[in-house]
Design a protein around this motif. Structure first.
Motif, mmCIF file in Angstrom:
data_model
loop_
_atom_site.group_PDB
_atom_site.id
_atom_site.type_symbol
_atom_site.label_atom_id
_atom_site.label_comp_id
_atom_site.label_asym_id
_atom_site.label_seq_id
_atom_site.Cartn_x
_atom_site.Cartn_y
_atom_site.Cartn_z
ATOM 1 N N SER A 192 43.287 29.342 17.885
ATOM 2 C CA SER A 192 42.346 29.983 18.473
ATOM 3 C C SER A 192 41.218 30.687 17.566
ATOM 4 N N ILE A 193 39.992 30.333 17.759
ATOM 5 C CA ILE A 193 39.004 30.838 16.946
ATOM 6 C C ILE A 193 37.989 31.628 17.877
ATOM 7 N N ASP A 194 37.087 32.502 16.991
ATOM 8 C CA ASP A 194 36.334 33.411 17.873
ATOM 9 C C ASP A 194 35.072 32.824 18.262
ATOM 10 N N GLY A 195 34.934 31.575 18.446
ATOM 11 C CA GLY A 195 33.698 30.817 18.956
ATOM 12 C C GLY A 195 34.248 29.747 19.851
ATOM 13 N N GLY A 196 33.370 28.818 19.921
ATOM 14 C CA GLY A 196 34.005 27.701 20.817
ATOM 15 C C GLY A 196 32.610 26.788 21.255
ATOM 16 N N MET A 197 32.800 26.267 22.703
ATOM 17 C CA MET A 197 31.729 25.505 23.193
ATOM 18 C C MET A 197 30.652 26.246 23.544
ATOM 19 N N VAL A 198 30.491 27.631 23.214
ATOM 20 C CA VAL A 198 29.197 28.536 23.396
ATOM 21 C C VAL A 198 28.377 28.032 22.065
ATOM 22 N N ASP A 199 29.118 27.956 21.195
ATOM 23 C CA ASP A 199 28.129 27.723 19.814
ATOM 24 C C ASP A 199 28.335 26.364 19.285
ATOM 25 N N ASN A 200 29.237 25.388 19.845
ATOM 26 C CA ASN A 200 29.308 24.031 19.570
ATOM 27 C C ASN A 200 29.768 23.244 20.752
ATOM 28 N N PRO A 201 28.943 22.822 21.645
ATOM 29 C CA PRO A 201 29.465 22.113 22.882
ATOM 30 C C PRO A 201 29.626 20.829 22.699
ATOM 31 N N ARG A 202 29.298 20.257 21.358
ATOM 32 C CA ARG A 202 29.513 18.819 21.433
ATOM 33 C C ARG A 202 30.683 18.068 21.573
ATOM 34 N N TYR A 203 31.685 18.586 21.235
ATOM 35 C CA TYR A 203 33.268 18.250 21.500
ATOM 36 C C TYR A 203 33.385 18.214 23.083
ATOM 37 N N ALA A 204 33.115 19.037 23.605
ATOM 38 C CA ALA A 204 33.062 19.254 25.210
ATOM 39 C C ALA A 204 32.467 18.096 25.917
ATOM 40 N N LEU A 205 30.884 18.018 25.298
ATOM 41 C CA LEU A 205 30.205 17.010 26.034
ATOM 42 C C LEU A 205 30.366 15.432 25.392
ATOM 43 N N TYR A 206 30.782 15.310 24.003
ATOM 44 C CA TYR A 206 30.811 13.835 23.720
ATOM 45 C C TYR A 206 31.952 13.521 23.071
ATOM 46 N N LYS A 207 33.011 14.539 22.956
ATOM 47 C CA LYS A 207 34.212 14.248 22.079
ATOM 48 C C LYS A 207 33.894 13.956 20.701
ATOM 49 N N SER A 208 32.864 14.684 20.049
ATOM 50 C CA SER A 208 32.360 14.373 18.808
ATOM 51 C C SER A 208 33.226 15.042 17.792
ATOM 52 N N SER A 209 33.342 13.970 16.712
ATOM 53 C CA SER A 209 34.289 14.411 15.839
ATOM 54 C C SER A 209 33.719 15.207 14.780
ATOM 55 N N TYR A 210 34.577 16.270 13.991
ATOM 56 C CA TYR A 210 34.149 16.849 12.944
ATOM 57 C C TYR A 210 35.348 17.165 11.953
ATOM 58 N N GLU A 211 35.047 17.189 10.745
ATOM 59 C CA GLU A 211 35.970 17.812 9.586
ATOM 60 C C GLU A 211 36.099 19.287 9.787
ATOM 61 N N VAL A 212 37.452 19.519 9.910
ATOM 62 C CA VAL A 212 37.663 21.179 9.848
ATOM 63 C C VAL A 212 38.608 21.489 8.818
ATOM 64 N N LEU A 213 38.530 22.641 8.236
ATOM 65 C CA LEU A 213 39.262 23.176 7.109
ATOM 66 C C LEU A 213 39.579 24.545 7.147
ATOM 67 N N VAL A 214 40.479 25.289 6.668
ATOM 68 C CA VAL A 214 40.691 26.601 6.404
ATOM 69 C C VAL A 214 39.952 27.151 5.295
ATOM 70 N N ALA A 215 38.899 27.768 5.274
ATOM 71 C CA ALA A 215 37.992 28.073 4.158
ATOM 72 C C ALA A 215 38.599 28.612 3.007
ATOM 73 N N ASN A 216 39.361 29.503 3.427
ATOM 74 C CA ASN A 216 40.285 30.457 2.230
ATOM 75 C C ASN A 216 41.403 29.549 1.512
#
Length: 432
Positions: free
Chosen positions: A321-345
């Motif tokens: 769980s993160i402190d953002g989501g579809m409010v700041d990036n709705p593209r996965y909810a809309l299109y199932k858009s793929s992204y690369e995700v990583l733990v920055a630290n």
């Protein structure tokens, strides 16, 4: 290693962008936060501009497609790089003008512009209004007459091209809310009507076949169709169309599976078609415009979040769980858009943990990615979602009364806020 060359890893194993440590940025500006590399944006602007100058012999213009990301500072940046701007609403037009963007480099799009927006564009003296339909044409001619002006227009044409992309972002086929179709004769009807009016001047044609397109062939075919229509207009009316806007839609690399074409390859091949068809028809090569938006800003941006709970459901899935989501990036909810995700630290560590990245909204569909390979996270870690410079801030909302994140520009190891984080007071300022 990453989808964008503006990213790296520090000696501490932290993700960096534009020479800045993302963990330090998260501590300084809070999360969620959009972070964009200004140097990368400028580099992309220059590549497009150099390419259109080379392959169209300086007879063209790059228009930044504002819908990808609009704020005052991006208009200042693209203006300083010699680009024009494509706007699709009164709000985008207002923002561009407030930023000091020259009106004579603004093209105003939209499939259902309001009367107020058309008046605003006329008063501002925008360079071209891209007319979508016959109703708009008649309204615009009337408004221009009332103001004693002649307004330069382009017609948006549907070239009938299936761009092999998500159904929601295909716009060039006949079954689209955008533009005038060739197949049923309405495009030619619009041309004839415009030529009969006294207060509009038909400067050119526009087409756009979709977004996030990785193949060059659909763009080549669209160029051929549009040149053929220009020839038809000339043969039937004697009128020579002098401008051709070929739109945008160039794909970018969101994940390692994406294989986008190089900008120069697109420009070289499409310009060959334009020049060949113009020579074949005995017509001059038109002034060519293109509208990259996503491909200028998307690779330059990332979004930083802080991990809250990590919920491991044995045999089912792991929720991070993160402190953002579809409010700041709705593209996965809309299109199932793929992204690369990583733990920055922990950017230098192997991605050996399968996770679903879950947002904070009260919606089961509020997810950023499912079944994503990331470093094993812990509460308090910083998660980075890559290539979020386009259609994230611009599509953000206040659902659940969540304030929108700030936008931070970085360059050569320095950072600055270009859009402030919204406050709770901002959320209620228009409430009565």
């Amino acid at each position: 290693m990453f989808v964008s060359d503006c990213l790296g890893v520090s000696p501490e194993g932290h993700l960096t962008i534009g020479g800045c440590d993302t963990v330090a940025l998260a501590a300084k500006y809070g999360t969620p936060a959009y972070v964009m590399d200004e140097g990368n944006i400028r580099q992309n602007c220059r590549q497009f501009k150099a390419s259109i100058d080379e392959y169209y012999d300086g007879n063209g213009l790059v228009l930044y497609a504002s819908k990808a990301f609009s704020c005052k500072e991006i208009y200042r940046v693209v203006a300083s790089e010699g680009l024009g701007a494509d706007v699709v609403s009164g709000g985008e037009l207002y923002t561009a003008l407030k930023a000091g963007f020259p009106a004579d480099r603004i093209y105003f799009h939209g499939n259902n512009k309001t009367r107020e927006e058309l008046i605003m564009a006329l008063d501002a003296g925008v360079h071209r209004i891209v007319v979508d339909n016959l109703t708009e044409l008649a309204v615009l001619d009337k408004l221009a007459k009332e103001k004693g002006k002649v307004v330069d227009i382009l017609f948006r044409i549907k070239p009938g091209i299936d761009a092999h992309t998500h159904a929601f972002i295909r716009t060039g086929q006949i079954d689209s809310k955008f533009g005038l179709a060739l197949e049923n004769g309405e495009a030619m009807e619009a041309v004839r009507e415009a030529l009969s009016f006294q207060n509009v001047n038909l400067a050119g044609l526009h087409c756009h076949i979709g977004s996030q397109i990785h193949e060059i062939e659909p763009f080549e075919l669209a160029a051929e169709v549009m040149l053929t229509f220009i020839k038809k207009i000339f043969d039937e009316t004697g009128f020579l169309v002098k401008e051709l806007n070929l739109g945008g839609g160039f794909g970018i690399k969101y994940t390692d599976e994406d294989r986008p074409q190089k900008y120069t390859a697109y420009m070289q091949r499409v310009s060959t078609v334009v020049k060949k068809k113009a020579a074949q028809f005995g017509l001059p090569v038109p002034f060519v415009l293109i509208e990259p938006g996503r491909s200028i800003v998307a690779p330059a941006g990332i979004t930083l979040y802080t991990v809250g709970a990590v919920k491991e459901i044995a045999g089912v899935r792991n929720y991070v769980s993160i402190d953002g989501g579809m409010v700041d990036n709705p593209r996965y909810a809309l299109y199932k858009s793929s992204y690369e995700v990583l733990v920055a630290n922990r950017a230098a560590d192997p991605k050996d943990y399968m996770a679903t990245i879950a947002g904070r909204c009260c919606e089961s569909g509020d997810l950023i990615q499912e079944n994503a390979r990331i470093q094993k996270p812990a509460p308090g870690d910083i998660v980075a979602v890559l290539a979020t410079g386009a259609y994230n801030y611009s599509m953000a909302s206040n659902y659940n009364r969540i304030p929108r994140p700030p936008v931070v520009f970085v360059k050569d190891g320095e950072s600055r806020v270009v859009v402030k984080r919204e406050s709770f007071e901002d959320l209620v300022q228009n409430d009565l």
